[in-house]
Design an enzyme around this catalytic site. Structure first.
Site, PDB file in Angstrom:
ATOM      1  N   VAL A 368       0.807  -1.237   0.000  1.00 43.10           N
ATOM      2  CA  VAL A 368       0.000   0.000   0.000  1.00 43.10           C
ATOM      3  C   VAL A 368       0.843   1.293   0.000  1.00 43.10           C
ATOM      4  O   VAL A 368       0.511   2.264   0.685  1.00 43.10           O
ATOM      5  CB  VAL A 368      -1.069   0.003   1.128  1.00 43.10           C
ATOM      6  CG1 VAL A 368      -2.037  -1.151   0.958  1.00 43.10           C
ATOM      7  CG2 VAL A 368      -0.477  -0.036   2.524  1.00 43.10           C
ATOM      8  N   CYS A 369       1.920   1.304  -0.762  1.00 39.13           N
ATOM      9  CA  CYS A 369       2.802   2.490  -0.895  1.00 39.13           C
ATOM     10  C   CYS A 369       3.450   2.888   0.427  1.00 39.13           C
ATOM     11  O   CYS A 369       3.869   4.033   0.598  1.00 39.13           O
ATOM     12  CB  CYS A 369       2.067   3.708  -1.461  1.00 39.13           C
ATOM     13  SG  CYS A 369       1.282   3.445  -3.024  1.00 39.13           S
ATOM     14  N   ALA A 370       3.485   1.941   1.375  1.00 37.50           N
ATOM     15  CA  ALA A 370       4.101   2.248   2.676  1.00 37.50           C
ATOM     16  C   ALA A 370       5.329   1.353   2.823  1.00 37.50           C
ATOM     17  O   ALA A 370       5.445   0.576   3.775  1.00 37.50           O
ATOM     18  CB  ALA A 370       3.099   2.018   3.795  1.00 37.50           C
TER      19      ALA A 370
END
Ligand code: PMP
Length: 412
Positions: A368-370
């Site tokens: 999740v782009c983390a």
């Protein structure tokens, strides 16, 4: 559950996608929320009825009307977040805002940057790139119990530290990050604090003064406004530490010939950051969506979302093999979990639920782009569900049933 019924009544008919598709169960709000009808219409109105430039370029009637709407949007947003209108820069979203901050800050040799281990790639990567380009030290605050570790932060800080980036709410761990002590500590040492408010803005009242920050950003598409819209708050005093990375039409004060050499003076404040024709319709639509949330009331929104998060947490906790991550989840809008069951494929699960019986359930999986948070926590992939004002307990019941049914397909 009275507040929940009220809020649902209040927004009834406000989300065209939900009217057009009664079988949609939208649980991917942390990625992008569904759009308000009033915001869609506001954008359409500017495009259909105004359609020209704004700013101080043209002075014909359409330009004046467009400028009026643009100005109104800036004032409306500034009132809600407790800033001055001149402290608002319209952007295409949080990603653009952090690219502007990273590339505009007047870094000097040997300056150091600190970012928290919670930062989304849209904060991490612009500061990573600038640190490589200018050969600056980029330090990352380790995460402890899903929050940036205050004690570790104190060890990283020194006289060379110029900027701290700290997100108010992680898009993977959920909840609200414990950032105030770190922020205040940095501010007392004259470090500029830039805060990612992308996951905070949809369901929390922002007060930039209380947050004690120098800059903050959020995206329109996560609050029910169109794509490609966003707000970058820049505290008045911060402008002198920035040299806009975006220049062009609308940013020039004067260009002159000085002894055969062309010299340019740029406009100061927000005008120096809004280069070229802007997304006036988007900015106006963003302000309409934000006003709508403000009108419903962030306290009421929070109650509704908190009760959903609690309900989902309680129900998911009873499902074997599900490991919920994060703390203080009821403060936020997100629940992420990992799965311990062999053969449980997150991509397959996302596809399975998107066509589950007669329902289309939308969720998110992966890193999740983390990436920073995933590396720090040794997580390869999560399944994330996230809520906005239109979600209901029934959505969660159906999601949990789908999860149980998917699990039974891998047993067989
Ligand atoms: N920060 C956080 C915490 C986010 O969740 C997101 C979007 N997923 C962003 C920044 C980037 O926002 P945008 O893609 O709208 O620029």
């Amino acid at each position: 559950m009275v507040h929940t019924k009220n809020i649902l009544r209040e927004i009834d008919g406000e989300f065209p996608i939900l009217i057009n598709d009664r079988n949609l169960i939208y649980l991917d709000n942390a990625c992008s929320a569904l759009k308000f009808k009033s915001s869609i219409n506001a954008q359409g109105k500017i495009l259909a009825e105004y359609g020209s430039c704004a700013g101080e370029r043209s002075v014909h009637l359409l330009a004046l009307k467009t400028e009026e709407a643009y100005k109104k949007s800036r004032i409306s947003i500034s009132r809600i977040i407790n800033s001055k209108p001149e402290e608002i820069v319209f952007t295409s979203g949080t990603t653009e805002a952090f690219n502007i901050l990273a590339n505009s800050f007047k870094f000097k040799e040997n300056d150091e940057i600190i970012i928290s281990g919670l930062e989304h790639n849209s904060v991490f990567l612009p500061f990573y790139k600038i640190s490589k380009r200018l050969n600056l030290k980029l330090k990352i605050i380790p995460i402890k119990n899903y929050n940036p570790d205050f004690n570790e932060f104190k060890k990283l800080i020194n006289k060379k530290t110029k900027v701290l980036c700290i997100s108010k709410a992680s898009n993977i761990f959920g909840g609200i990050a414990e950032t105030q002590d770190i922020t205040n500590y940095a501010k007392e040492r004259d470090i500029k604090v830039f805060t990612d408010l992308a996951q905070y803005a949809p369901t929390h009242k922002i007060d930039v003064k209380k947050l004690n920050i120098d800059a903050g950003a959020f995206s329109g598409h996560k609050i029910g406004a169109p794509y490609g819209t966003g707000v970058l708050y820049i505290k008045e005093d911060l402008y002198k530490h920035l040299d806009s990375s975006k220049v062009g039409g609308g940013t020039i004060k004067e260009a002159k010939n000085v002894n055969g050499e062309i010299k340019v003076d740029f406009l100061e404040g927000y005008k120096g950051f809004e280069a070229g024709i802007q997304n006036y319709a988007g900015a106006y639509a963003l302000s309409v969506a934000y006003e709508k949330l403000n009108e419903i009331g962030f306290a009421k929104i929070r109650k509704h979302i908190s009760s959903l998060v609690k309900y989902a947490k309680d129900n998911l906790s009873n499902i074997k093999g599900v490991k919920i991550i994060g703390t203080g989840l009821e403060e936020g809008s997100i629940i992420s979990f990992t799965t311990e069951k062999p053969g449980f494929s997150h991509p397959d699960f996302s596809i399975f639920v998107s066509n589950y019986k007669n329902k289309k359930i939308a969720v998110r999986h992966g890193r999740v782009c983390a990436d920073l948070a995933c590396i720090n926590s040794k997580i390869n992939s999560v399944i994330r569900i996230s809520f906005f004002i239109y979600n209901t307990q029934k959505d969660i019941d159906i999601f949990c049933q789908a999860l149980e049914d998917y699990k039974s397909t891998i047993d067989s």
